[in-house]
Design an enzyme around this catalytic site. Structure first.
Site, short mmCIF file in Angstrom:
data_model
loop_
_atom_site.label_atom_id
_atom_site.label_comp_id
_atom_site.label_asym_id
_atom_site.label_seq_id
_atom_site.Cartn_x
_atom_site.Cartn_y
_atom_site.Cartn_z
N GLY A 240 0.83 -1.21 0.00
CA GLY A 240 0.00 0.00 0.00
C GLY A 240 0.86 1.25 0.00
N GLY A 241 1.87 1.25 0.85
CA GLY A 241 2.74 2.42 0.96
C GLY A 241 3.47 2.69 -0.34
CD GLU A 260 7.93 5.41 9.74
OE1 GLU A 260 8.50 4.34 10.02
OE2 GLU A 260 8.56 6.45 9.46
CB CYS A 297 5.37 -2.15 12.39
SG CYS A 297 5.24 -1.01 13.76
P1 NAP Z 1 -2.50 -1.36 4.55
O1 NAP Z 1 -3.31 -2.49 4.07
O2 NAP Z 1 -1.38 -0.90 3.70
O3 NAP Z 1 -3.54 -0.16 4.79
C1 NAP Z 1 -3.16 1.13 5.24
C2 NAP Z 1 -4.11 2.17 4.64
O4 NAP Z 1 -3.74 2.41 3.27
C3 NAP Z 1 -5.57 1.73 4.59
O5 NAP Z 1 -6.39 2.84 4.83
C4 NAP Z 1 -5.75 1.22 3.18
O6 NAP Z 1 -7.08 1.34 2.68
C5 NAP Z 1 -4.84 2.16 2.41
N1 NAP Z 1 -4.30 1.55 1.19
C6 NAP Z 1 -3.61 0.39 1.10
N2 NAP Z 1 -3.22 0.18 -0.18
C7 NAP Z 1 -3.68 1.24 -0.91
C8 NAP Z 1 -3.62 1.60 -2.29
N3 NAP Z 1 -3.00 0.82 -3.19
N4 NAP Z 1 -4.22 2.75 -2.69
C9 NAP Z 1 -4.85 3.54 -1.79
N5 NAP Z 1 -4.95 3.24 -0.47
C10 NAP Z 1 -4.37 2.11 -0.03
O7 NAP Z 1 -1.85 -1.68 5.98
P2 NAP Z 1 -2.57 -2.25 7.28
O8 NAP Z 1 -3.05 -3.63 6.99
O9 NAP Z 1 -3.52 -1.26 7.76
O10 NAP Z 1 -1.42 -2.33 8.37
C11 NAP Z 1 -0.61 -3.46 8.54
C12 NAP Z 1 0.78 -3.20 7.98
O11 NAP Z 1 1.26 -1.97 8.51
C13 NAP Z 1 1.83 -4.22 8.37
O12 NAP Z 1 2.62 -4.51 7.26
C14 NAP Z 1 2.64 -3.53 9.45
O13 NAP Z 1 3.97 -3.98 9.58
C15 NAP Z 1 2.56 -2.12 9.01
N6 NAP Z 1 2.70 -1.21 10.13
C16 NAP Z 1 3.78 -0.39 10.16
C17 NAP Z 1 3.96 0.46 11.23
C18 NAP Z 1 5.15 1.36 11.28
O14 NAP Z 1 5.17 2.24 12.11
N7 NAP Z 1 6.13 1.20 10.45
C19 NAP Z 1 3.03 0.49 12.28
C20 NAP Z 1 1.92 -0.33 12.20
C21 NAP Z 1 1.77 -1.17 11.11
P3 NAP Z 1 -8.28 0.43 3.26
O15 NAP Z 1 -8.71 1.09 4.53
O16 NAP Z 1 -9.32 0.50 2.20
O17 NAP Z 1 -7.73 -0.94 3.47
#
Ligand code: NAP
Length: 501
Positions: A240-241, A260, A297
């Site tokens: 996503g990022g 992040e 994470c």
């Molecule tokens: P995610 O699936 O990437 O979702 C994060 C947000 O981005 C959501 O609102 C999602 O929309 C949106 N999104 C994702 N892909 C997108 C795209 N292609 N276009 C537009 N918007 C998009 O992540 P998550 O499942 O919430 O979190 C879990 C991940 O986060 C794990 O990999 C974890 O390691 C990481 N994480 C990192 C940290 C850090 O500080 N580094 C902290 C916590 C978690 P939707 O709401 O529609 O799904």
């Protein structure tokens, strides 16, 4: 009470179309679906708000931040109740995270008042300098303008609508437009109500905080593409990022994307520590690896050690400790299914031995433990990728040299951990320069889950741990992401920013 609407520049806005949350049990709540029109209205509101909020005094912003904390706490029981249903996280965890979220706003209020973040500099004029006089030059940090925020599913409070990105941006003087996470729209709804109340109480321009509830990915993409958005704070997956980062880079006017992302957070168990304390490290690892169903994470997914009887004993203790851990609910069905796919990927990789196999139902996960050799791990870069959930991998290396080779082959990490005793110092000295290049935080004799919110924290790291290795998303230094330096040359006092006088 939930209202199911977007908050756009002070107005509660519904939509013809709604989506339901996916609670662990109980009734499904409905929320308005976001559109690109909502994005445009929110971004315009944010730009309008910036014209006053971006120039407000530090004291006024500190008051606002403290009021936000108070309003979040006032809705504490309601937030926890919907949070338990939406995320499956236990009450104590949600209460703790809420305290952390409110605490971040108060920490930034204090930090603003201290004023050090402005990094004020003054080179006084030297009118008589030869061959040329020097002008009067002053510098300080200024807010950049409206910021878009995307929160993570696993931290519905501390890394979401009321998370560190929002707190840092508002502290800097930047209005915020949140794209609410579809995994916890009910929590986001109550958080938006807290912001709304704080905005009214403090008399701030209502465009300072908007939240658009879920829609399809196009809504988030429209937000990062909006010309009035000046930067993005994102916490979530690498996929996503990276998708959103690429959009920011491809804009006519590129903007910084502070993502992040994920990490495997390797631990290096040095020989003396392994021999003296292998059992207790294994037990501690099992606890850290399975906390919150491994959905952190900073989850320490990999343990690297030199082969021998001590490594075998470590593997046996870790297997025993992990087999005692019950299944836990995962945040969403999507995350549970990604965990299942990730575990199959590891299991079917060449040279990987399964030490602990469990079974999980659709949204519940139990721990898995695998073992491989340094050579197999080095030959297959996929073994170094994050599997989000309670999955551990023991990497047994031949000797200290191969341990350093494994460290060198790591991708960027949020954290790296050393378990060491005094007699391990020489090997640790060899690892330190490697780990410093790999991780945002290096820790000794502990576990990386648990990220202190303070001045000295770095929560970030080289790609793919984050998209900007020079930044942190936790702690007071995270404000830097939403500031830029401006130099003022020979500007009369009457028009200089008050903070420079
Ligand atoms: P995610 O699936 O990437 O979702 C994060 C947000 O981005 C959501 O609102 C999602 O929309 C949106 N999104 C994702 N892909 C997108 C795209 N292609 N276009 C537009 N918007 C998009 O992540 P998550 O499942 O919430 O979190 C879990 C991940 O986060 C794990 O990999 C974890 O390691 C990481 N994480 C990192 C940290 C850090 O500080 N580094 C902290 C916590 C978690 P939707 O709401 O529609 O799904």
């Amino acid at each position: 009470m939930l209202n199911g609407k977007h908050l756009i520049a002070g107005e509660w806005v519904g939509s013809d179309e709604t989506f339901g949350n996916a609670p662990i049990d109980g009734p499904v709540d409905q929320f308005a679906v976001g559109t690109s029109e909502h994005v445009d209205a929110a971004a315009r509101g944010a730009e309008q708000a910036f014209l006053t909020y971006g120039y407000s005094s530090r004291a006024d912003r500190a008051t606002f931040l403290r009021q936000i904390a108070t309003e979040i706490e006032a809705r504490g029981d309601e937030i926890t109740a919907i949070g338990i249903r939406e995320t499956g996280l236990p009450e104590m965890r949600l209460n703790g995270e809420r305290g952390r979220a409110a605490g971040q706003f108060r920490l930034f209020a204090d930090y603003l008042e201290a004023g050090d973040y402005l990094d004020r500099r003054h080179d006084k004029a030297l009118p008589d300098r030869e061959p040329l006089p020097r002008p009067d030059l002053r510098l300080m940090q200024r807010p950049i303008g409206p910021v878009a925020v995307f929160g993570a599913s696993n931290f519905p409070l501390a890394f979401s609508a009321a998370g560190g990105d929002t707190a840092a941006a508002l502290a800097a003087g930047c209005p915020v437009v949140v794209r609410g996470h579809t995994a916890h729209p009910g929590i986001s709804d109550l958080i938006a109500q807290a912001f709304h109340a704080a905005i009214e109480e403090c008399g701030i321009h209502p465009g300072v905080f908007s939240q658009i509830q879920g829609g399809d990915y196009a809504v988030g993409q429209a937000l990062v593409n909006h010309p009035l958005i000046r930067a993005v704070g994102f916490t979530g997956s690498l996929a996503g990022g990276r998708a959103l980062y690429d959009i920011c880079a491809a804009r006519d006017e590129p903007i910084p994307f502070y993502g992040e992302l994920g990490s495997v957070n390797p631990m290096f168990l040095l020989p003396e520590a392994l021999s003296a304390r292998g059992d207790s490290i294994a037990a501690g690892w099992a606890g850290s690896l399975t906390m919150g169903a491994g959905q952190f994470c900073t989850n320490p997914g990999i343990a690297v050690m030199i082969g021998g009887a001590e490594a075998e004993a470590f593997a046996a203790t870790a297997t025993g400790a992990l087999s005692d851990v019950n299944t836990q609910a995962m945040l969403t069905e999507g995350i549970a299914s990604a965990f299942s796919d990730g575990k199959e990927r590891i299991k079917s990789s060449s040279g990987v031995r399964e030490l602990l196999s469990t079974s999980c139902d659709s949204r519940h996960a139990a721990p898995y433990l695998y073992q491989t050799t340094g050579k197999e791990w080095l030959a297959n870069s996929a073994l170094g990728e994050e599997v989000f959930g309670p999955l551990g991998m023991i990497v047994v290396v031949d000797d200290a040299g191969e341990m350093i080779t494994v460290a060198n082959a790591l991708q960027g990490q949020l954290t790296c951990t050393l378990h060491l005793d005094d007699a391990d110092t020489e090997l640790a000295r060899g690892l330190m320069p490697v780990l410093e290049r790999k991780a945002g935080r290096i820790l000794a004799n502990g576990f990386p889950t648990g990220v202190e919110v303070c001045d000295s924290m770095v929560h970030g790291g080289p790609y793919p741990a984050s998209t900007n290795f020079g930044a942190t998303s936790v702690g007071t230094m995270s404000i830097r992401r939403f500031l830029r330096p401006v130099s003022y040359q020979n500007i009369p006092a009457a028009i200089l920013p008050a903070d420079l006088l």
